[in-house]
Scaffold this motif. Structure first.
Motif, PDB file in Angstrom:
ATOM      1  N   GLU A 170      64.048   8.526  34.645  1.00 50.58           N
ATOM      2  CA  GLU A 170      64.220   8.894  33.488  1.00 50.58           C
ATOM      3  C   GLU A 170      65.347  10.396  33.503  1.00 50.58           C
ATOM      4  OE1 GLU A 170      61.124   9.158  30.981  1.00 50.58           O
ATOM      5  OE2 GLU A 170      60.999   6.317  31.130  1.00 50.58           O
ATOM      6  N   ALA A 171      65.116  11.498  34.494  1.00 53.39           N
ATOM      7  CA  ALA A 171      65.391  12.295  34.363  1.00 53.39           C
ATOM      8  C   ALA A 171      67.336  11.996  35.108  1.00 53.39           C
ATOM      9  CB  ALA A 171      64.587  13.053  34.816  1.00 53.39           C
ATOM     10  N   GLU A 172      67.337  11.472  36.022  1.00 56.02           N
ATOM     11  CA  GLU A 172      68.542  11.116  36.855  1.00 56.02           C
ATOM     12  C   GLU A 172      69.036  10.453  35.230  1.00 56.02           C
ATOM     13  OE1 GLU A 172      69.346  12.021  39.324  1.00 56.02           O
ATOM     14  OE2 GLU A 172      68.128  12.661  39.662  1.00 56.02           O
ATOM     15  N   SER A 173      68.941   9.938  35.083  1.00 59.08           N
ATOM     16  CA  SER A 173      69.507   8.711  33.718  1.00 59.08           C
ATOM     17  C   SER A 173      70.486   9.773  32.921  1.00 59.08           C
ATOM     18  CB  SER A 173      68.870   7.688  33.308  1.00 59.08           C
ATOM     19  OG  SER A 173      69.963   7.273  32.273  1.00 59.08           O
ATOM     20  N   ALA A 174      69.688  10.988  32.417  1.00 55.51           N
ATOM     21  CA  ALA A 174      69.280  12.218  31.388  1.00 55.51           C
ATOM     22  C   ALA A 174      70.085  12.964  32.059  1.00 55.51           C
ATOM     23  CB  ALA A 174      68.718  12.810  30.532  1.00 55.51           C
ATOM     24  N   ARG A 175      70.509  13.379  33.393  1.00 53.08           N
ATOM     25  CA  ARG A 175      71.634  14.177  33.645  1.00 53.08           C
ATOM     26  C   ARG A 175      72.698  12.974  34.177  1.00 53.08           C
ATOM     27  NH1 ARG A 175      71.093  16.631  40.029  1.00 53.08           N
ATOM     28  NH2 ARG A 175      73.247  17.776  39.969  1.00 53.08           N
ATOM     29  N   ALA A 176      72.622  11.677  33.723  1.00 54.67           N
ATOM     30  CA  ALA A 176      73.951  11.284  34.567  1.00 54.67           C
ATOM     31  C   ALA A 176      74.739  11.141  33.136  1.00 54.67           C
ATOM     32  CB  ALA A 176      73.941   9.775  34.984  1.00 54.67           C
ATOM     33  N   HIS A 186      65.878  18.253  29.980  1.00 55.38           N
ATOM     34  CA  HIS A 186      65.158  19.230  30.570  1.00 55.38           C
ATOM     35  C   HIS A 186      63.919  18.659  29.736  1.00 55.38           C
ATOM     36  CE1 HIS A 186      68.041  22.204  31.218  1.00 55.38           C
ATOM     37  NE2 HIS A 186      68.477  21.916  29.975  1.00 55.38           N
ATOM     38  N   ALA A 187      63.838  17.761  28.501  1.00 59.20           N
ATOM     39  CA  ALA A 187      62.371  16.847  28.372  1.00 59.20           C
ATOM     40  C   ALA A 187      62.068  16.370  29.707  1.00 59.20           C
ATOM     41  CB  ALA A 187      62.445  15.920  27.300  1.00 59.20           C
ATOM     42  N   LYS A 188      62.853  15.245  30.110  1.00 59.99           N
ATOM     43  CA  LYS A 188      62.630  14.178  31.355  1.00 59.99           C
ATOM     44  C   LYS A 188      62.038  15.225  32.463  1.00 59.99           C
ATOM     45  CE  LYS A 188      63.495  11.741  29.104  1.00 59.99           C
ATOM     46  NZ  LYS A 188      61.690   9.581  28.616  1.00 59.99           N
ATOM     47  N   ARG A 189      62.832  16.695  32.374  1.00 57.39           N
ATOM     48  CA  ARG A 189      62.935  17.355  34.026  1.00 57.39           C
ATOM     49  C   ARG A 189      61.244  17.702  33.232  1.00 57.39           C
ATOM     50  NH1 ARG A 189      67.125  21.501  35.402  1.00 57.39           N
ATOM     51  NH2 ARG A 189      65.455  21.805  37.296  1.00 57.39           N
ATOM     52  N   ALA A 190      60.931  18.071  32.949  1.00 56.43           N
ATOM     53  CA  ALA A 190      59.558  18.997  32.344  1.00 56.43           C
ATOM     54  C   ALA A 190      58.384  17.417  32.540  1.00 56.43           C
ATOM     55  CB  ALA A 190      59.267  19.479  30.872  1.00 56.43           C
ATOM     56  N   ASP A 191      58.996  16.143  32.194  1.00 54.56           N
ATOM     57  CA  ASP A 191      58.022  15.220  32.363  1.00 54.56           C
ATOM     58  C   ASP A 191      57.980  15.293  34.677  1.00 54.56           C
ATOM     59  OD1 ASP A 191      57.668  15.499  29.454  1.00 54.56           O
ATOM     60  OD2 ASP A 191      59.019  13.302  29.308  1.00 54.56           O
ATOM     61  N   THR A 192      58.785  15.437  34.688  1.00 56.77           N
ATOM     62  CA  THR A 192      59.483  14.459  35.919  1.00 56.77           C
ATOM     63  C   THR A 192      57.742  16.335  37.335  1.00 56.77           C
ATOM     64  OG1 THR A 192      61.709  14.027  35.869  1.00 56.77           O
ATOM     65  CG2 THR A 192      60.617  15.166  38.398  1.00 56.77           C
ATOM     66  N   ALA A 193      57.812  17.360  36.331  1.00 59.88           N
ATOM     67  CA  ALA A 193      57.530  18.301  37.198  1.00 59.88           C
ATOM     68  C   ALA A 193      55.466  17.774  36.669  1.00 59.88           C
ATOM     69  CB  ALA A 193      57.360  19.548  36.451  1.00 59.88           C
TER      70      ALA A 193
END
Length: 349
Positions: free
Chosen positions: A182-188, A125-132
């Motif tokens: 990084e978000a995709e990696s965290a999701r994987a 979720h933190a990586k998704r926020a960074d992506t936004a």
């Protein structure tokens, strides 16, 4: 004197009658032997080939070897030799303490796995926020670059400001790509298994279930109803080895007879033919039964070391084939596996 003459005369008259009886007796004896042989021959002719019999037969029953599915020291024994048990009755118990500890460790491992997955989800979720945030940065840098480009075309800005805006846009785009990666990696890492859960949690849950199953298996229960046999080695303090038989249970139901007939006797034996069973343990009693199966191989064929006849010094031996006989009569006493029997099959049926 007259009386003596009378007695002598009577004796003289009696002697011829006794000799005649002897001749008749000898004649009757001479005639009885052929008559007996003739009667025997007629009986054998009438009954010959109507039955086949063997005394190489025994009573069999289902015997279950009960073994421990987990290793450990036996703490309690609840059965004894020849005791009748029902399905599900407790036979013996293995020390459960090591398996309780293993279950506690497995439950702790499940908690650790759940905590780890929760941390991974938080990181995602933190990586998704960074992506936004990187998307907003890219949009701002793109707008700044567009203004600098327009101002440069009109001559109201410097080349350095234009280059700086262009570099800031490139940096924002690179940061956005990195944040997405990084978000995709965290999701994987959080990825689900085929069952819909996290693999790490499912592995921990499976280990916990295995530990719980091992704990339950420390109580060994009867798989069938029957009579306990070979329970002498089942003593408290004995070390139970996994899958090593500890006690036998002989089923009280489903007794049958395995009669080993010579192969030369099987020409007319068919399934369904009635059979007479005589047990050595029940003298003078004939039990009714019928043929339910003829083995597909001889007894020697299924031995530990089957005979090899292609040796050149082979001696032909009449083989025996097991024939299974179902007992039809209701008996007033339990049978014992291994009892000797004499079986006669009515092949004329």
């Amino acid at each position: 004197m007259n009386e003596m003459r009378s007695i002598a005369g009577d004796v003289a008259l009696a002697e011829p009658a006794t000799a005649g009886e002897r001749r008749l007796g000898r004649l009757a004896a001479m005639l009885s032997v052929p008559a007996l042989l003739l009667a025997t021959g007629v009986y054998l002719w009438l009954t010959g080939g109507r039955t086949v019999s063997t005394d190489n037969a025994q009573v069999n029953a289902h015997v279950v070897e009960v073994s421990a599915e987990v290793a450990g020291r036996i703490t309690d024994v609840h059965v004894s030799e020849n005791q009748l048990v029902k399905k599900g009755d407790l036979l013996f118990r293995i020390d459960p303490q090591p398996y309780r500890i293993a279950l506690m460790q497995a439950e702790a491992a499940v908690g650790n796995a759940e905590l780890t997955v929760a941390q991974l989800e938080s990181t995602y979720h933190a990586k998704r926020a960074d992506t936004a945030k990187s998307v907003s940065d890219v949009n701002l840098a793109r707008d700044t670059f567009a203004r600098q480009q327009e101002l440069l075309a009109r001559g109201f800005t410097t080349r350095a400001s234009y280059d700086a805006a262009k570099a800031a846009l490139a940096a924002a785009q690179a940061e956005q790509a990195s944040a997405r990666s990084e978000a995709e990696s965290a999701r994987a890492v959080i990825g689900t298994s085929r069952n819909g859960g996290h693999p790490q949690i499912e592995a921990a849950v499976a280990a916990r279930d295995k530990a719980a199953l091992d704990l339950a298996r420390t109580e060994v229960r009867a798989p069938i109803e029957g009579r306990i046999s070979q329970a002498d080695k089942l003593q408290p303090g004995t070390m139970a080895i996994q899958m090593l038989p500890m006690v036998n249970i002989v089923s009280n139901h489903g007794y049958w007879i395995d009669a080993n007939f010579k192969e030369t006797q099987l020409d007319k034996v068919r399934i369904g033919q009635r059979a007479d069973i005589e047990l050595d343990a029940m003298p003078g009693r004939t039990i009714k039964g019928h043929v339910i199966g003829i083995n597909a191989g001889t007894g020697s064929q299924f031995s530990l070391l089957p005979p090899q006849n292609a040796t050149g010094n082979w001696v032909k031996v009449t083989q025996r084939v097991p024939v299974r006989i179902q007992i039809d009569d209701r008996l007033d006493r339990p049978l014992v596996a291994g009892w000797s029997a004499h079986v006669t099959v009515h092949v004329a049926d």
